[in-house]
Enzyme design. Structure first.
Site: not given
Ligand code: AP5
Ligand code: ZN
Length: 215
Positions: A13, A88, A127, A161, A172
């Protein structure tokens, strides 16, 4: 155009959102980034959410809805918004509809990025991000061109992270399937869902995202 990138942790994402920001001038609203910023600056809210995030649980709806409302009130996204990691829960999805309505905005499309669990774990474990410009890399699939130097800004400062370890990632994923995956049916029922294969080269996924936005 206002869109949601929906998908499990590591689905890509953030990677695809950064491209859309660079290519289309859209604004990325990532609740994960906002929460991490609050932690780094040591605010009361940041301290409160740290443990939940590290363990892979969800922060309360009240906190994340408040973060998004603040951004919308500040006028974010005249040329389009990418909601990344929000909503979410069903309560967050309802709140988003109301917040957008109140601003005379609408949601155009929800792009669901599908990736199988083992690939997700490998992606997250490898990552790292640039501490200066936020560019996202991966040890195997997207290393920096010159070791230890960010391709985008030349910085040598990188972060990993605290929730990017296998234990937290498994939680997660469970949290995603339990709390967030019901949104797939929700947005399908609202005629907004466009699901794409998130596996494959980043460029190939970007083309699929672009196609999904042709609505
Ligand atoms: P990346 O693009 O970083 O993936 P992402 O989908 O953004 O993954 P996240 O881990 O950031 O999502 P998340 O939803 O767990 O975290 P968030 O910060 O929202 O890609 C991942 C890796 O893969 C990278 O190394 C990239 O280079 C590689 N990659 C990408 N595309 C690729 C491809 N096509 N092929 C190969 N490699 C590839 O949330 C973190 C925490 O915050 C949550 O756990 C929760 O506690 C809290 N939180 C956040 N939002 C909320 C909410 N709305 N409600 C409640 N709690 C929340
Ligand atoms: Zn950088």
């Amino acid at each position: 155009m206002n869109i949601i990138l929906l998908g499990p942790p590591g689905a890509g994402k953030g990677t695809q959102a950064h491209r859309l920001v660079a290519e289309r001038g859209m604004v990325q609203l990532s609740t994960g980034d906002m929460l991490r910023a609050a932690r780094t600056s040591g605010t009361e809210m940041g301290n409160k959410v740290a443990d939940i995030m590290d363990k892979g649980g969800l922060v309360t709806d009240e906190i994340v809805i408040g973060l998004i409302a603040e951004q919308l009130d500040a006028g974010a996204g005249e040329s389009g918004i990418i909601f990344d990691g929000f909503p979410r829960t069903l309560a967050q999805a309802d709140a988003l509809t109301q917040l957008l309505d109140a601003k005379g905005k609408k949601l155009d499309v929800v792009v669901e990025m599908k990736v199988d669990d083992e690939a997700l774990v490998q992606r997250v474990i490898g990552r790292f991000t640039c501490g200066n410009c936020g560019a996202v890399y991966h040890d195997v699939t997207k290393p920096t061109s010159k070791e230890g130097v960010c391709d985008k800004c030349g910085s040598t400062d990188f972060n990993r992270r605290s929730d990017d370890n296998e234990d937290s990632m498994r939680t997660r994923l469970m949290t995603y399937y339990r709390e967030t995956s019901p949104l797939i049916g929700y947005y399908y029922a609202h005629g907004k869902l466009n699901s794409i294969d998130g596996l494959g080269e980043i460029e190939a996924v970007a083309s699929r995202v672009a196609k999904a936005l042709e609505v």
